[in-house]
Write a protein that holds these residues in place. Structure first.
Motif, PDB file in Angstrom:
ATOM      1  N   GLU A  75      26.509 -17.070  15.979  1.00 33.44           N
ATOM      2  CA  GLU A  75      27.704 -17.617  15.327  1.00 33.44           C
ATOM      3  C   GLU A  75      28.361 -18.551  16.327  1.00 33.44           C
ATOM      4  N   VAL A  76      28.727 -19.742  15.861  1.00 33.45           N
ATOM      5  CA  VAL A  76      29.359 -20.734  16.726  1.00 33.45           C
ATOM      6  C   VAL A  76      30.795 -20.956  16.252  1.00 33.45           C
ATOM      7  N   TYR A  77      31.726 -20.864  17.185  1.00 33.11           N
ATOM      8  CA  TYR A  77      33.149 -21.079  16.913  1.00 33.11           C
ATOM      9  C   TYR A  77      33.572 -22.323  17.682  1.00 33.11           C
ATOM     10  N   CYS A  78      34.132 -23.279  16.976  1.00 27.37           N
ATOM     11  CA  CYS A  78      34.488 -24.568  17.581  1.00 27.37           C
ATOM     12  C   CYS A  78      35.976 -24.649  17.891  1.00 27.37           C
ATOM     13  N   GLU A  79      36.290 -25.485  18.861  1.00 26.70           N
ATOM     14  CA  GLU A  79      37.666 -25.827  19.200  1.00 26.70           C
ATOM     15  C   GLU A  79      38.093 -26.893  18.213  1.00 26.70           C
ATOM     16  N   GLY A  80      39.123 -26.632  17.431  1.00 29.86           N
ATOM     17  CA  GLY A  80      39.547 -27.619  16.427  1.00 29.86           C
ATOM     18  C   GLY A  80      38.522 -27.719  15.313  1.00 29.86           C
ATOM     19  N   ALA A  81      38.518 -28.833  14.643  1.00 27.60           N
ATOM     20  CA  ALA A  81      37.600 -29.032  13.521  1.00 27.60           C
ATOM     21  C   ALA A  81      36.440 -29.919  13.954  1.00 27.60           C
ATOM     22  N   ALA A  82      35.303 -29.310  14.221  1.00 30.57           N
ATOM     23  CA  ALA A  82      34.113 -30.076  14.582  1.00 30.57           C
ATOM     24  C   ALA A  82      33.408 -30.486  13.295  1.00 30.57           C
ATOM     25  N   PRO A  83      33.229 -31.779  13.088  1.00 30.47           N
ATOM     26  CA  PRO A  83      32.585 -32.214  11.852  1.00 30.47           C
ATOM     27  C   PRO A  83      31.120 -31.759  11.808  1.00 30.47           C
ATOM     28  N   PRO A  84      30.624 -31.435  10.621  1.00 28.76           N
ATOM     29  CA  PRO A  84      29.236 -30.984  10.497  1.00 28.76           C
ATOM     30  C   PRO A  84      28.228 -31.951  11.114  1.00 28.76           C
ATOM     31  N   ARG A  85      28.474 -33.254  11.017  1.00 25.63           N
ATOM     32  CA  ARG A  85      27.499 -34.196  11.583  1.00 25.63           C
ATOM     33  C   ARG A  85      27.462 -34.091  13.107  1.00 25.63           C
ATOM     34  N   ARG A  86      28.592 -33.760  13.743  1.00 22.98           N
ATOM     35  CA  ARG A  86      28.597 -33.571  15.202  1.00 22.98           C
ATOM     36  C   ARG A  86      27.825 -32.308  15.564  1.00 22.98           C
ATOM     37  N   LEU A  87      28.014 -31.235  14.788  1.00 24.21           N
ATOM     38  CA  LEU A  87      27.242 -30.014  15.006  1.00 24.21           C
ATOM     39  C   LEU A  87      25.749 -30.282  14.820  1.00 24.21           C
ATOM     40  N   ALA A  88      25.406 -31.074  13.812  1.00 27.64           N
ATOM     41  CA  ALA A  88      24.003 -31.407  13.557  1.00 27.64           C
ATOM     42  C   ALA A  88      23.391 -32.152  14.738  1.00 27.64           C
ATOM     43  N   GLU A  89      24.149 -33.062  15.351  1.00 21.13           N
ATOM     44  CA  GLU A  89      23.655 -33.784  16.531  1.00 21.13           C
ATOM     45  C   GLU A  89      23.333 -32.818  17.658  1.00 21.13           C
ATOM     46  N   VAL A  90      24.194 -31.845  17.848  1.00 20.12           N
ATOM     47  CA  VAL A  90      24.003 -30.867  18.924  1.00 20.12           C
ATOM     48  C   VAL A  90      22.761 -30.024  18.672  1.00 20.12           C
TER      49      VAL A  90
END
Length: 177
Positions: A75-90
């Motif tokens: 499970e990944v918890y992000c700081e603020g609102a990480a857009p799905p496309r940024r998560l996809a890049e990672v």
């Protein structure tokens, strides 16, 4: 000319079910089972591919045969609102992540990770945690698959060659936060 897609009927459902069970089943075998000619089955499969119902054919491989002996969900918890496309890049930068999705609930995303062993998994987890917008992760190691024929029990990416990791035993339950 009719631009509406052809309906997905019971025969299509039977064809798709047969191909999901074994993508190497011949059109003649499927046709014999559902009462169509091989040619009619082929036409329907071609239409199902053209309309995007069937997106491809693949082999299911035993993960340990490829060197993936450890498996976890993170499970990944992000700081603020990480857009799905940024998560996809990672996640694209980590070949050990075999599936990733955004989810509802407390976590922002759920990752399916395969690794050679627990040490390799820990290294992958540290790379994920190094991303500046990742606040925390919670990981659960997989002990066994209760549905061994499910897609999740298969592998989609080969493990890096590493003859030093050949024990073949999955790790015990570990919860890493």
């Amino acid at each position: 000319m009719n631009s509406r897609p052809a309906p997905f009927d019971e025969l299509d459902r039977k064809i798709v079910t047969a191909l999901m069970a074994n993508a190497r089943t011949s059109f003649a075998e499927i046709g014999a089972a559902i009462g169509l000619s091989a040619t009619a089955v082929k036409r329907r499969v071609d239409r199902l591919r053209e309309t995007g119902v069937i997106t491809g054919f693949t082999a299911t491989v035993k993960p340990s045969a490829l060197g993936w002996r450890t498996e976890a969900y993170v499970e990944v918890y992000c700081e603020g609102a990480a857009p799905p496309r940024r998560l996809a890049e990672v996640v694209r930068n980590h070949p050990e992540i075999t599936a990733a999705m955004t989810v509802t609930g407390g976590a922002d995303a759920l990752l399916h990770v395969r690794a050679r062993d627990v040490a390799h998994f820990e290294e992958v987890l540290e790379r994920i945690r190094a991303e500046p917008f990742i606040r925390k992760t919670i990981s659960v190691m997989v002990l066994s698959h209760l549905l061994p024929d499910s897609p999740e029990a298969g592998a989609s990416h080969p493990a890096p060659d590493d003859p030093a990791h050949d024990s073949g035993i999955d790790a015990s339950v570990v919860r890493i936060t």
